[in-house]
Motif scaffolding. Structure first.
Motif, PDB file in Angstrom:
ATOM      1  N   PHE A  96       0.854  -0.941   0.186  1.00  0.00           N
ATOM      2  CA  PHE A  96       0.096  -0.181   0.153  1.00  0.00           C
ATOM      3  C   PHE A  96       0.633   1.333  -0.031  1.00  0.00           C
ATOM      4  O   PHE A  96       0.497   2.548  -0.563  1.00  0.00           O
ATOM      5  CB  PHE A  96      -0.718  -0.021   0.925  1.00  0.00           C
ATOM      6  CG  PHE A  96      -0.615   0.327   2.739  1.00  0.00           C
ATOM      7  CD1 PHE A  96       0.098   1.398   3.298  1.00  0.00           C
ATOM      8  CD2 PHE A  96      -0.221  -0.440   3.493  1.00  0.00           C
ATOM      9  CE1 PHE A  96       0.237   1.778   4.368  1.00  0.00           C
ATOM     10  CE2 PHE A  96       0.566  -0.268   4.569  1.00  0.00           C
ATOM     11  CZ  PHE A  96       0.732   0.713   5.123  1.00  0.00           C
TER      12      PHE A  96
ATOM     13  N   ALA B  41     -13.769   3.380   0.502  1.00  0.00           N
ATOM     14  CA  ALA B  41     -14.155   2.838   1.506  1.00  0.00           C
ATOM     15  C   ALA B  41     -14.579   3.201   2.772  1.00  0.00           C
ATOM     16  O   ALA B  41     -15.752   2.411   3.423  1.00  0.00           O
ATOM     17  CB  ALA B  41     -12.798   2.212   2.696  1.00  0.00           C
TER      18      ALA B  41
ATOM     19  N   MET C 254     -12.012  -1.317   8.657  1.00  0.00           N
ATOM     20  CA  MET C 254     -11.037  -1.202   7.533  1.00  0.00           C
ATOM     21  C   MET C 254      -9.658  -2.001   8.116  1.00  0.00           C
ATOM     22  O   MET C 254      -9.754  -0.926   8.990  1.00  0.00           O
ATOM     23  CB  MET C 254     -11.077   0.079   6.642  1.00  0.00           C
ATOM     24  CG  MET C 254      -9.976  -0.266   5.447  1.00  0.00           C
ATOM     25  SD  MET C 254      -9.656   1.898   5.057  1.00  0.00           S
ATOM     26  CE  MET C 254      -8.544   2.047   6.092  1.00  0.00           C
ATOM     27  N   SER C 255      -9.322  -2.992   7.456  1.00  0.00           N
ATOM     28  CA  SER C 255      -7.971  -3.527   7.558  1.00  0.00           C
ATOM     29  C   SER C 255      -6.803  -3.839   6.131  1.00  0.00           C
ATOM     30  O   SER C 255      -7.392  -3.758   5.277  1.00  0.00           O
ATOM     31  CB  SER C 255      -7.573  -5.038   8.615  1.00  0.00           C
ATOM     32  OG  SER C 255      -8.528  -5.463   8.218  1.00  0.00           O
ATOM     33  N   ILE C 256      -6.035  -3.272   6.203  1.00  0.00           N
ATOM     34  CA  ILE C 256      -4.552  -4.114   5.356  1.00  0.00           C
ATOM     35  C   ILE C 256      -3.651  -5.052   5.661  1.00  0.00           C
ATOM     36  O   ILE C 256      -3.134  -4.441   6.683  1.00  0.00           O
ATOM     37  CB  ILE C 256      -3.738  -2.842   5.035  1.00  0.00           C
ATOM     38  CG1 ILE C 256      -5.169  -1.654   4.855  1.00  0.00           C
ATOM     39  CG2 ILE C 256      -3.180  -3.066   4.197  1.00  0.00           C
ATOM     40  CD1 ILE C 256      -4.007  -0.495   3.867  1.00  0.00           C
TER      41      ILE C 256
ATOM     42  N   HIS D  57      -4.621  -4.656  -1.411  1.00  0.00           N
ATOM     43  CA  HIS D  57      -6.473  -4.659  -0.964  1.00  0.00           C
ATOM     44  C   HIS D  57      -6.535  -4.548   0.660  1.00  0.00           C
ATOM     45  O   HIS D  57      -5.448  -4.594   1.266  1.00  0.00           O
ATOM     46  CB  HIS D  57      -6.928  -6.166  -1.127  1.00  0.00           C
ATOM     47  CG  HIS D  57      -5.961  -7.652  -0.410  1.00  0.00           C
ATOM     48  ND1 HIS D  57      -4.714  -8.161  -1.063  1.00  0.00           N
ATOM     49  CD2 HIS D  57      -6.706  -8.579   0.591  1.00  0.00           C
ATOM     50  CE1 HIS D  57      -4.597  -9.026   0.182  1.00  0.00           C
ATOM     51  NE2 HIS D  57      -5.552  -8.767   0.535  1.00  0.00           N
ATOM     52  N   LEU D  58      -7.893  -3.622   0.337  1.00  0.00           N
ATOM     53  CA  LEU D  58      -8.106  -3.165   1.784  1.00  0.00           C
ATOM     54  C   LEU D  58      -9.312  -4.267   1.964  1.00  0.00           C
ATOM     55  O   LEU D  58     -10.695  -4.558   1.652  1.00  0.00           O
ATOM     56  CB  LEU D  58      -9.308  -2.176   1.250  1.00  0.00           C
ATOM     57  CG  LEU D  58      -8.138  -0.833   1.825  1.00  0.00           C
ATOM     58  CD1 LEU D  58      -6.715  -1.286   0.814  1.00  0.00           C
ATOM     59  CD2 LEU D  58      -8.331   0.668   1.617  1.00  0.00           C
ATOM     60  N   HIS D  59      -9.393  -4.528   2.824  1.00  0.00           N
ATOM     61  CA  HIS D  59     -10.508  -5.572   3.816  1.00  0.00           C
ATOM     62  C   HIS D  59     -11.489  -4.067   5.112  1.00  0.00           C
ATOM     63  O   HIS D  59     -10.937  -3.348   6.006  1.00  0.00           O
ATOM     64  CB  HIS D  59     -10.576  -6.365   5.017  1.00  0.00           C
ATOM     65  CG  HIS D  59      -8.745  -7.589   4.340  1.00  0.00           C
ATOM     66  ND1 HIS D  59      -9.335  -8.730   4.670  1.00  0.00           N
ATOM     67  CD2 HIS D  59      -7.652  -7.520   3.962  1.00  0.00           C
ATOM     68  CE1 HIS D  59      -8.314  -9.365   3.835  1.00  0.00           C
ATOM     69  NE2 HIS D  59      -7.421  -8.968   3.862  1.00  0.00           N
TER      70      HIS D  59
END
Length: 145
Positions: free
Chosen positions: A48, A63, A81-83, A92-94
């Motif tokens: 990222f 997001a 949100m997590s990376i 990709h962001l969760h």
């Protein structure tokens, strides 16, 4: 070529809830809970912090939109949100609806069946449309326009 690029290019099926010129969002096959999606830039970049700052800012904006839709669709007080980025070398962001138990669940995702994924993604797609983002929701869940 990463598995995410193959999903974006239509070589591998995906359950899409968002698309624009910079990024897409689709269901993860290992959701922490219903509504868990991955937000992925179309450009394949591994880390990222190597993304162009404008692309990263765009991901943050999207997001927020998807997070708001997740909280709305699934009745949670917040979204998370997590990376992580260790499993696929493509940023990709969760994004997923948040609950007090979410943090515990993050370390133990389970494979979801197709019907459960379809139902959750349709609920999220409907919420995005309700919130005014119909133009970004692909006409078909499995295909980008």
């Amino acid at each position: 070529m990463s598995i995410f690029t193959k999903i974006i290019d239509g070589e591998i099926p995906g359950r899409f809830v968002w698309q624009d010129e910079v990024c897409v969002a689709f269901a993860t096959i290992e959701p922490v809970e219903a509504g868990h999606v991955l937000l992925v830039p179309r450009i394949e970049v591994d880390k990222f912090y190597d993304l162009d700052p404008e692309i990263f800012a765009h991901l943050a904006k999207v997001a927020q939109i998807i997070g708001r839709a997740q909280a709305h669709a699934f009745g949670t007080s917040r979204a998370i949100m997590s990376i992580f980025g260790f499993d696929v070398p493509h940023v990709h962001l969760h994004l997923h609806p948040g609950s007090p138990d979410t943090v515990k669940k993050i370390s133990t995702p389970k494979m979801a069946d197709g019907a459960a994924l379809d139902a959750a993604m349709e609920k999220l797609r409907d919420s995005l449309c309700t919130l005014g983002y119909r133009k970004n929701v692909p006409a078909e869940m499995g295909k980008l326009s």
